[in-house]
Motif scaffolding. Structure first.
Motif, PDB file in Angstrom:
ATOM      1  N   LYS A   5      36.446  48.102  29.464  1.00 31.86           N
ATOM      2  CA  LYS A   5      35.895  47.071  30.354  1.00 31.86           C
ATOM      3  C   LYS A   5      36.462  47.306  31.752  1.00 31.86           C
ATOM      4  CE  LYS A   5      35.413  42.000  30.619  1.00 31.86           C
ATOM      5  NZ  LYS A   5      33.935  41.950  30.578  1.00 31.86           N
ATOM      6  N   THR A   6      35.578  47.573  32.713  1.00 33.03           N
ATOM      7  CA  THR A   6      35.984  48.100  34.019  1.00 33.03           C
ATOM      8  C   THR A   6      35.406  47.270  35.153  1.00 33.03           C
ATOM      9  OG1 THR A   6      36.009  50.336  33.074  1.00 33.03           O
ATOM     10  CG2 THR A   6      35.938  50.171  35.481  1.00 33.03           C
ATOM     11  N   TYR A   7      36.214  47.031  36.166  1.00 38.36           N
ATOM     12  CA  TYR A   7      35.687  46.464  37.410  1.00 38.36           C
ATOM     13  C   TYR A   7      35.761  47.536  38.490  1.00 38.36           C
ATOM     14  CZ  TYR A   7      40.542  45.555  39.025  1.00 38.36           C
ATOM     15  OH  TYR A   7      41.861  45.668  39.404  1.00 38.36           O
ATOM     16  N   PHE A   8      34.830  47.461  39.433  1.00 38.55           N
ATOM     17  CA  PHE A   8      34.712  48.493  40.464  1.00 38.55           C
ATOM     18  C   PHE A   8      35.033  47.906  41.826  1.00 38.55           C
ATOM     19  CE2 PHE A   8      32.840  51.348  43.472  1.00 38.55           C
ATOM     20  CZ  PHE A   8      32.954  52.606  42.884  1.00 38.55           C
ATOM     21  N   ASN A   9      35.882  48.618  42.579  1.00 37.95           N
ATOM     22  CA  ASN A   9      36.261  48.194  43.931  1.00 37.95           C
ATOM     23  C   ASN A   9      35.179  48.646  44.907  1.00 37.95           C
ATOM     24  OD1 ASN A   9      39.310  47.218  43.646  1.00 37.95           O
ATOM     25  ND2 ASN A   9      38.951  48.948  42.268  1.00 37.95           N
ATOM     26  N   TRP A  10      34.299  47.746  45.242  1.00 37.74           N
ATOM     27  CA  TRP A  10      33.073  48.054  45.974  1.00 37.74           C
ATOM     28  C   TRP A  10      33.250  47.817  47.470  1.00 37.74           C
ATOM     29  CZ3 TRP A  10      28.798  50.618  45.244  1.00 37.74           C
ATOM     30  CH2 TRP A  10      27.688  50.382  46.064  1.00 37.74           C
ATOM     31  N   ILE A  35      34.138  44.183  42.975  1.00 34.14           N
ATOM     32  CA  ILE A  35      35.076  43.401  43.767  1.00 34.14           C
ATOM     33  C   ILE A  35      35.082  43.948  45.192  1.00 34.14           C
ATOM     34  CG2 ILE A  35      37.480  42.697  44.061  1.00 34.14           C
ATOM     35  CD1 ILE A  35      36.271  41.537  41.573  1.00 34.14           C
ATOM     36  N   THR A  36      34.930  43.057  46.176  1.00 34.19           N
ATOM     37  CA  THR A  36      34.917  43.469  47.580  1.00 34.19           C
ATOM     38  C   THR A  36      35.823  42.556  48.390  1.00 34.19           C
ATOM     39  OG1 THR A  36      32.599  44.138  47.336  1.00 34.19           O
ATOM     40  CG2 THR A  36      33.467  43.973  49.578  1.00 34.19           C
ATOM     41  N   GLU A  65      27.403  41.816  38.372  1.00 33.30           N
ATOM     42  CA  GLU A  65      28.131  40.641  38.856  1.00 33.30           C
ATOM     43  C   GLU A  65      29.124  41.050  39.942  1.00 33.30           C
ATOM     44  OE1 GLU A  65      31.159  37.152  37.199  1.00 33.30           O
ATOM     45  OE2 GLU A  65      30.008  38.382  35.787  1.00 33.30           O
ATOM     46  N   ALA A  66      29.228  40.240  40.984  1.00 35.08           N
ATOM     47  CA  ALA A  66      30.096  40.589  42.114  1.00 35.08           C
ATOM     48  C   ALA A  66      30.968  39.416  42.511  1.00 35.08           C
ATOM     49  CB  ALA A  66      29.254  41.037  43.305  1.00 35.08           C
ATOM     50  N   SER A  67      32.204  39.738  42.930  1.00 29.08           N
ATOM     51  CA  SER A  67      33.146  38.722  43.394  1.00 29.08           C
ATOM     52  C   SER A  67      33.777  39.177  44.702  1.00 29.08           C
ATOM     53  CB  SER A  67      34.250  38.482  42.354  1.00 29.08           C
ATOM     54  OG  SER A  67      33.700  38.020  41.137  1.00 29.08           O
ATOM     55  N   LEU A  68      34.314  38.206  45.454  1.00 28.89           N
ATOM     56  CA  LEU A  68      34.926  38.501  46.742  1.00 28.89           C
ATOM     57  C   LEU A  68      36.413  38.189  46.714  1.00 28.89           C
ATOM     58  CD1 LEU A  68      32.288  36.850  49.117  1.00 28.89           C
ATOM     59  CD2 LEU A  68      32.367  39.224  48.330  1.00 28.89           C
ATOM     60  N   SER A  89      45.006  39.497  38.142  1.00 30.79           N
ATOM     61  CA  SER A  89      45.445  38.648  37.024  1.00 30.79           C
ATOM     62  C   SER A  89      44.252  37.960  36.373  1.00 30.79           C
ATOM     63  CB  SER A  89      46.450  37.603  37.520  1.00 30.79           C
ATOM     64  OG  SER A  89      47.624  38.210  37.994  1.00 30.79           O
ATOM     65  N   ARG A  90      43.349  37.478  37.199  1.00 29.56           N
ATOM     66  CA  ARG A  90      42.137  36.838  36.661  1.00 29.56           C
ATOM     67  C   ARG A  90      41.299  37.827  35.867  1.00 29.56           C
ATOM     68  NH1 ARG A  90      36.656  37.832  37.583  1.00 29.56           N
ATOM     69  NH2 ARG A  90      37.013  37.956  39.850  1.00 29.56           N
ATOM     70  N   LEU A  91      41.136  39.046  36.413  1.00 31.07           N
ATOM     71  CA  LEU A  91      40.343  40.062  35.731  1.00 31.07           C
ATOM     72  C   LEU A  91      40.999  40.502  34.413  1.00 31.07           C
ATOM     73  CD1 LEU A  91      39.444  42.065  38.940  1.00 31.07           C
ATOM     74  CD2 LEU A  91      37.766  40.999  37.416  1.00 31.07           C
ATOM     75  N   LYS A  92      42.303  40.651  34.432  1.00 31.87           N
ATOM     76  CA  LYS A  92      43.014  41.020  33.206  1.00 31.87           C
ATOM     77  C   LYS A  92      42.817  39.958  32.129  1.00 31.87           C
ATOM     78  CE  LYS A  92      47.530  42.452  31.452  1.00 31.87           C
ATOM     79  NZ  LYS A  92      48.966  42.681  31.774  1.00 31.87           N
TER      80      LYS A  92
END
Length: 239
Positions: A5-10, A35-36, A65-68, A89-92
């Protein structure tokens, strides 16, 4: 096979787009969030100066899905790291184990990212790492991506440079001291179309503005300069 499960630094630019393209095709990873970092004072993407509305249109077109991460106008390193810690921490807690970046060859920056993330048990992935930057830019164009220059270091470029769309001619006419992907901060882009987009992002070109900033020594995330200040040309894009 279970995917990480991966988030990308956009960042909104071309290197992010190409790195995201490659990690989406890698069966080891499942990219579930972008995440930006944005400047909350101006409501624009950090470094790029892109309006938040266009960032939202872009991530909607990517259908992820995108977050700031909202930062103050001139955040200290302590503030920056605290904001990042809160987000990671939230993503983990949401089950993310990996994250990906579009970095290509800045060793110090990679080491910093890996060290900070390791403390949180997150593994960093760099799909474009150590690849030839001219070849990467050519691949980007060959795949059908489209990107426009939104800001540039005035040490290398003038007002006419910003607001142009990167093409074959761009690759062949760059000054020899400028990295083809702008990896040293020479320029930044906004990617508005390509194989990972559901539809192109529409915009018009607004005014061009010149700004000067103090040059934080040793900060690889800024446009490089040998003096105490550096100048940046911005091209405003209108949603």
């Amino acid at each position: 096979m279970t995917k990480h499960k991966t988030y990308f630094n956009w960042s909104s630019g071309k290197d992010s787009a190409l790195a995201l393209y490659h990690i989406l095709r890698n069966e080891k990873y499942q990219v579930d969030e972008l995440i930006t970092t944005v400047n909350s004072h101006f409501n624009r993407v950090s470094m790029h100066g892109l309006r938040k509305e266009l960032l939202t249109a872009q991530t909607n077109a990517l259908d992820i899905e995108a977050s700031l991460i909202e930062l103050p106008e001139m955040p200290s390193m302590d503030v920056y790291e605290q904001k990042m810690l809160e987000t990671v921490s939230r993503l983990k807690n949401d089950g993310f184990t990996h994250t990906a970046f579009g970095d290509i060859f800045l060793e110090d920056l990679r080491q910093y990212r890996e060290n900070q993330l390791r403390k949180q048990g997150i593994t960093a992935v760099f799909p474009l790492w150590k690849r030839n930057t001219k070849a990467l830019l050519q691949e980007f164009l060959d795949l059908g991506f489209k990107t426009i220059i939104v800001c540039a270091n005035s040490k290398y470029f003038g007002e006419d440079f910003v607001g142009t769309i990167i093409d074959e001619n761009f690759i062949n006419n760059l000054p020899p001291e400028v990295d083809p992907c702008g990896e040293n901060g020479e320029f930044h882009t906004f990617c508005f179309d390509g194989p990972i987009f559901k539809a192109p992002v529409n915009f018009s070109i607004g005014e061009k503005v010149y700004r000067e900033y103090k040059n934080p020594k040793g900060d690889d995330t800024t446009c490089k300069s040998d003096s105490d200040k550096y100048g940046v040309w911005y091209c405003d894009l209108i949603p």
